[in-house]
Design an enzyme around this catalytic site. Structure first.
Site, mmCIF file in Angstrom:
data_model
loop_
_atom_site.group_PDB
_atom_site.id
_atom_site.type_symbol
_atom_site.label_atom_id
_atom_site.label_comp_id
_atom_site.label_asym_id
_atom_site.label_seq_id
_atom_site.Cartn_x
_atom_site.Cartn_y
_atom_site.Cartn_z
ATOM 1 N N GLU A 76 0.764 -1.335 -0.282
ATOM 2 C CA GLU A 76 0.146 0.068 -0.030
ATOM 3 C C GLU A 76 0.799 1.256 0.072
ATOM 4 O O GLU A 76 2.098 1.054 0.415
ATOM 5 C CB GLU A 76 -0.946 0.016 0.997
ATOM 6 C CG GLU A 76 -1.727 1.056 1.574
ATOM 7 C CD GLU A 76 -2.712 1.362 0.493
ATOM 8 O OE1 GLU A 76 -2.507 1.573 -0.846
ATOM 9 O OE2 GLU A 76 -3.882 1.622 0.940
ATOM 10 N N ASP A 77 0.449 2.318 -0.428
ATOM 11 C CA ASP A 77 1.243 3.598 -0.630
ATOM 12 C C ASP A 77 1.365 4.101 0.732
ATOM 13 O O ASP A 77 2.275 4.467 1.209
ATOM 14 C CB ASP A 77 0.596 4.558 -1.436
ATOM 15 C CG ASP A 77 -0.882 4.733 -1.317
ATOM 16 O OD1 ASP A 77 -1.447 4.410 -0.372
ATOM 17 O OD2 ASP A 77 -1.394 5.882 -2.170
ATOM 18 N N ASP A 80 -2.779 6.145 6.890
ATOM 19 C CA ASP A 80 -3.005 7.041 7.320
ATOM 20 C C ASP A 80 -4.040 7.095 8.678
ATOM 21 O O ASP A 80 -3.483 6.700 9.803
ATOM 22 C CB ASP A 80 -3.922 8.145 6.580
ATOM 23 C CG ASP A 80 -4.194 9.721 6.777
ATOM 24 O OD1 ASP A 80 -3.721 10.025 7.560
ATOM 25 O OD2 ASP A 80 -5.088 10.001 6.125
ATOM 26 N N PHE A 129 -0.314 16.280 3.927
ATOM 27 C CA PHE A 129 -0.971 15.559 2.788
ATOM 28 C C PHE A 129 0.152 15.633 1.837
ATOM 29 O O PHE A 129 0.554 16.609 1.358
ATOM 30 C CB PHE A 129 -2.127 16.219 2.264
ATOM 31 C CG PHE A 129 -3.064 15.226 1.496
ATOM 32 C CD1 PHE A 129 -3.874 14.388 1.972
ATOM 33 C CD2 PHE A 129 -2.819 15.408 -0.139
ATOM 34 C CE1 PHE A 129 -4.320 13.310 0.886
ATOM 35 C CE2 PHE A 129 -3.555 14.479 -0.802
ATOM 36 C CZ PHE A 129 -4.196 13.500 -0.232
ATOM 37 N N ARG A 142 0.122 11.946 -9.335
ATOM 38 C CA ARG A 142 0.727 10.905 -9.302
ATOM 39 C C ARG A 142 2.094 10.507 -10.287
ATOM 40 O O ARG A 142 2.797 9.720 -9.607
ATOM 41 C CB ARG A 142 -0.046 9.486 -9.843
ATOM 42 C CG ARG A 142 -1.552 9.467 -9.170
ATOM 43 C CD ARG A 142 -2.182 8.410 -9.451
ATOM 44 N NE ARG A 142 -3.517 8.271 -9.114
ATOM 45 C CZ ARG A 142 -4.095 7.849 -7.819
ATOM 46 N NH1 ARG A 142 -3.200 7.630 -6.871
ATOM 47 N NH2 ARG A 142 -5.399 7.704 -7.635
HETATM 48 P P1 IMP Z 1 -6.566 5.491 5.599
HETATM 49 O O1 IMP Z 1 -7.832 4.765 5.280
HETATM 50 O O2 IMP Z 1 -7.051 6.929 6.225
HETATM 51 O O3 IMP Z 1 -5.465 4.875 6.124
HETATM 52 O O4 IMP Z 1 -6.189 5.991 4.128
HETATM 53 C C1 IMP Z 1 -5.539 5.441 3.369
HETATM 54 C C2 IMP Z 1 -5.709 5.945 1.969
HETATM 55 O O5 IMP Z 1 -5.939 7.407 1.757
HETATM 56 C C3 IMP Z 1 -4.324 5.792 1.234
HETATM 57 O O6 IMP Z 1 -4.308 4.671 0.446
HETATM 58 C C4 IMP Z 1 -4.355 6.991 0.415
HETATM 59 O O7 IMP Z 1 -5.215 6.740 -1.167
HETATM 60 C C5 IMP Z 1 -5.080 8.103 0.971
HETATM 61 N N1 IMP Z 1 -4.095 8.954 1.722
HETATM 62 C C6 IMP Z 1 -3.983 9.215 2.956
HETATM 63 N N2 IMP Z 1 -3.086 10.122 3.057
HETATM 64 C C7 IMP Z 1 -2.688 10.535 1.991
HETATM 65 C C8 IMP Z 1 -1.673 11.583 1.505
HETATM 66 O O8 IMP Z 1 -1.193 12.308 2.391
HETATM 67 N N3 IMP Z 1 -1.814 11.830 0.072
HETATM 68 C C9 IMP Z 1 -2.573 10.821 -0.706
HETATM 69 N N4 IMP Z 1 -3.206 9.977 -0.612
HETATM 70 C C10 IMP Z 1 -3.442 9.977 1.024
#
Ligand code: IMP
Length: 152
Positions: A76-77, A80, A129, A142
């Site tokens: 995963e990238d 958060d 972000f 991207r």
């Molecule tokens: P989570 O469910 O809050 O952990 O969010 C995960 C997803 O939110 C990641 O797979 C990203 O697609 C997106 N995301 C969260 N933070 C960022 C950021 O700083 N930049 C770009 N995408 C983000």
């Protein structure tokens, strides 16, 4: 990280990449991995309001192959709030992999809402972000060959 994963799974290794954000990280990661590795992709959308996740996750593309008995690493990238990965881990664990681990390029620990386990983390970052190297803001940026903070 690639060598660490390989050391943990020297034989069978099946990588599941989460589209779209992980595609550049995945391609660099697996090119540093010696030996055999199989790949599959899934796509999820986490409904974002601006730059924050709503917590609602939808499966957009499912895997092509079974995970039964495999050593699976989710790639995963960024983690958060942890909601997306918690959802993914739950649905993949239900498919009976031998082991299930997760690798993330980035982590924002201060934003965590759920205590999700991520065994491999590239970098911990502050609550900013970020875009580039596969990560987007409204489907843009991207393609940046580096990671940058939105809004300076
Ligand atoms: P989570 O469910 O809050 O952990 O969010 C995960 C997803 O939110 C990641 O797979 C990203 O697609 C997106 N995301 C969260 N933070 C960022 C950021 O700083 N930049 C770009 N995408 C983000």
């Amino acid at each position: 990280m690639a060598l660490e994963i390989r050391d943990d799974f020297p034989d069978d290794l099946h990588v599941v990449a989460v589209l779209k954000g992980a595609f550049i990280f995945l391609s660099d990661l697996i090119r540093h991995m010696p030996g055999q590795v199989s790949l599959d992709f899934m796509a999820v959308s986490s409904y974002a309001k601006g730059t924050t996740t709503s917590g609602e996750v939808r499966l957009q593309k499912d895997l092509d192959t079974t995970l039964d008995g495999r050593n699976v690493v989710i790639v995963e990238d960024i983690v958060d709030t942890g909601l997306t990965l918690t959802y993914l881990q739950e649905i993949l664990r239900a498919r009976n992999p031998r082991t299930l681990r997760t690798a993330c390029l980035l982590s924002k620990p201060s934003r965590r809402k759920v205590n999700v386990k991520v065994e491999y983390i590239g970098f911990e970052i502050e609550d900013r972000f970020v875009v580039g190297y596969g990560l987007d803001y409204a489907e843009q940026y991207r393609n940046l060959p580096y990671i940058s903070v939105v809004g300076g």
